[in-house]
Design an enzyme around this catalytic site. Structure first.
Site, PDB file in Angstrom:
ATOM      1  N   HIS A   1     -22.221 -31.225 -20.480  1.00  0.00           N
ATOM      2  CA  HIS A   1     -20.851 -31.002 -20.012  1.00  0.00           C
ATOM      3  C   HIS A   1     -20.082 -30.081 -20.958  1.00  0.00           C
ATOM      4  O   HIS A   1     -19.504 -29.073 -20.538  1.00  0.00           O
ATOM      5  CB  HIS A   1     -20.144 -32.359 -19.903  1.00  0.00           C
ATOM      6  N   GLU A   2     -20.102 -30.420 -22.237  1.00  0.00           N
ATOM      7  CA  GLU A   2     -19.355 -29.609 -23.199  1.00  0.00           C
ATOM      8  C   GLU A   2     -19.969 -28.228 -23.351  1.00  0.00           C
ATOM      9  O   GLU A   2     -19.254 -27.240 -23.573  1.00  0.00           O
ATOM     10  CB  GLU A   2     -19.279 -30.322 -24.555  1.00  0.00           C
TER      11      GLU A   2
ATOM     12  N   GLU B   1     -13.409 -27.055 -15.850  1.00  0.00           N
ATOM     13  CA  GLU B   1     -14.172 -28.251 -15.480  1.00  0.00           C
ATOM     14  C   GLU B   1     -15.257 -27.919 -14.462  1.00  0.00           C
ATOM     15  O   GLU B   1     -16.309 -28.566 -14.433  1.00  0.00           O
ATOM     16  CB  GLU B   1     -13.247 -29.339 -14.943  1.00  0.00           C
TER      17      GLU B   1
ATOM     18  N   HIS C   1     -18.417 -25.911 -20.823  1.00  0.00           N
ATOM     19  CA  HIS C   1     -17.127 -25.374 -21.279  1.00  0.00           C
ATOM     20  C   HIS C   1     -17.342 -24.212 -22.245  1.00  0.00           C
ATOM     21  O   HIS C   1     -16.689 -23.163 -22.156  1.00  0.00           O
ATOM     22  CB  HIS C   1     -16.329 -26.466 -22.000  1.00  0.00           C
TER      23      HIS C   1
END
Length: 500
Positions: A264-265, A294, A268
């Site tokens: 997830h990170e 997101e 980003h």
């Protein structure tokens, strides 16, 4: 006018550098700072934010923007110069409405509140955090008042994260999404649950970290311009387009926490690292919005990381790392396990079907807190009641309830809706990519992620903050943010997993 553009960029570079310095202090606070340093750190960040605000709202900046607004009328409205002036003018107009005294106070209060929240969460002690939350709620109500008249008190807060979007717009999207989610979850609940018990075996932290690093390296994360650390709540931060860092947290008794948190990170970070380098040290060197941000994190975490082709490729490697835990499983069983749909307490560990319900709950809470129909002291009880209504379970303590997220501790009211919007955007973008590059599932199966990343770079990342979120989604996919592609995706995926 070229001289004025050049001068504007010089001034914007100074303010961007100050914001980066503040981000370094914020990163250090959450990764390295000793517990007792919060008050001093609050003063340091407050000083930088004060100087940043003064420079951002200086008369010279306003005069340059006024002069350049006339100049860019003759340019292509999509040119970098025209967009730079537009975005800088928007930022200037917002910041000049906020007194410097407020900026200093908010920085000081939110920095201390984050430190208190960390301890309060560990102890499941809402009352120790409540006075700080009350101050932050009051400060955010004050902030909204600076932008009157508005359609809704929540609009100015949402606009900080989703430029141009209104509360009513988000509520309409959620109202369309909610009944379809509830119907899907109900249908799944009537089927036999898939086994996911193996996810809660003992998984040593170092091995988890090594696997995560291996995966995001293949995704394309550039370790020459980034690093990974531990924090109480995972986050990504950028100190410029050449230094984008991620953090994660580990649970040795639950494999998905760090595994999917790392993906997830990374999503980003890949976005930030892909922004046009010519935009560095300008307001364009940012994501279009948090929903677009997101969409990138959920893209790599869910559309890729929770897909069957991904685990057909990576599960044998995971078995090598954890032979005693996973040696007797096959990739199909693991894939179904990491996609089990079941109401759960923690947002960041929720499955794709129930996740957006966590967000809708938080949106209702935030709107009530801003409207004044709910006070901070009532938040734990209201949280538990809404949790029961939305997900059918009640948190056993505040650490797993109202204290679980970091966002309110830094005053991030308006942030939460962007997570659900990002889920919707991710699938819209995926469908568009699929129509243009063929079969991405085959690429994922072979861990050949470069063509996927290149498509994102060319269609999303490179633009940075040049376009507002709805504008960017329209430009890439042909329509504004819509729940329909996401609903189709969920119904297809979980229809197959649960044989609906």
């Amino acid at each position: 006018m070229e001289e004025k553009i050049k001068r504007l960029k010089e001034l914007l570079a100074e303010t961007t550098n100050l914001r980066a310095a503040s981000s370094v202090l914020g990163w250090d606070q959450l990764v390295n700072m000793p517990e007792g340093g919060a008050a001093d750190r609050g003063e340091q960040i407050a000083t930088i934010e004060s100087i940043h605000h003064q420079k951002s709202t200086a008369d010279e900046v306003g005069k340059l923007l006024e002069d350049l607004a006339k100049y860019v009328k003759d340019l292509n409205p999509d040119s970098d110069e025209a967009r730079l002036v537009k975005v800088a003018k928007r930022d200037y107009d917002k910041q000049t409405k906020v007194p410097n005294k407020y900026v200093v106070e908010f920085a000081r209060v939110s920095t201390i509140a984050q430190s208190v929240w960390e301890k309060a969460k560990m102890a499941s002690d809402f009352e120790s955090f409540r006075p700080h939350l009350e101050k932050l709620i009051d400060l955010r109500r004050q902030y909204a008042d600076f932008f009157k008249p508005w359609d809704h008190v929540y609009d100015p807060l949402l606009d900080d994260f989703e430029p141009g979007m209104k509360t009513k717009e988000v509520q309409e999207i959620f109202n369309t999404l909610r009944p379809r989610l509830v119907a899907l979850i109900k249908a799944i609940s009537e089927k036999e649950q898939v086994d996911k018990s193996f996810l809660s075996y003992e998984y040593p932290e170092k091995d988890q970290r090594d696997f995560g690093i291996e995966v995001i390296s293949k995704f394309g994360y550039d370790w020459k311009h980034g690093r990974q650390d531990k924090s109480a709540h995972p986050f990504t931060t950028s100190f410029g387009l050449n230094d984008v860092r991620i953090t994660t947290r580990f649970k040795e008794d639950y494999l998905p926490t760090a595994m999917f948190g790392t993906m997830h990170e990374c999503g980003h970070a890949l976005y930030e690292l892909g922004i046009n380098k010519d935009y560095n040290r300008t307001p364009l060197a940012d994501g279009a919005s948090m929903a677009i941000h997101e969409s990138q994190s959920r893209w790599w975490e869910n559309l890729i990381g929770r897909s069957q082709p991904f685990w057909n490729h990576f599960f044998p490697r995971l078995q090598e790392i954890f032979p005693s835990q996973l040696g007797n499983l096959d990739a199909e069983t693991f894939f179904r396990g990491v996609n089990a749909v079941e109401p759960s307490l923690i947002r960041v560990e929720a499955d794709e079907a129930t996740y957006n319900l966590h967000i809708m709950l938080r949106l209702e809470m935030e709107i009530a807190l801003m409207e004044g129909s709910m006070e901070a002291k009532d938040a734990p009880e209201a949280w538990n009641e809404k949790f029961k209504d939305y997900l059918g379970i009640i948190p056993p303590d505040d650490a797993q309830g109202v204290l679980q997220d970091v966002h309110w501790s830094f005053g991030g009211f308006g942030y939460f809706p962007t997570y659900a919007l990002g889920n919707l955007v991710s699938v819209q973008l995926w469908e568009k990519m699929e129509s243009e590059i063929g079969n991405p599932e085959e690429l994922v199966l072979n861990a050949t992620f470069e063509p996927i990343l290149v498509w994102l770079r060319e269609n999303v990342h490179v633009h940075g903050a040049k376009y507002e979120p709805q504008e960017l989604v329209q430009k890439v996919t042909g329509s504004k943010i819509s729940p329909e592609p996401f609903i189709r995706y969920l119904e297809t995926k979980f229809g197959e997993i649960y044989r609906l």
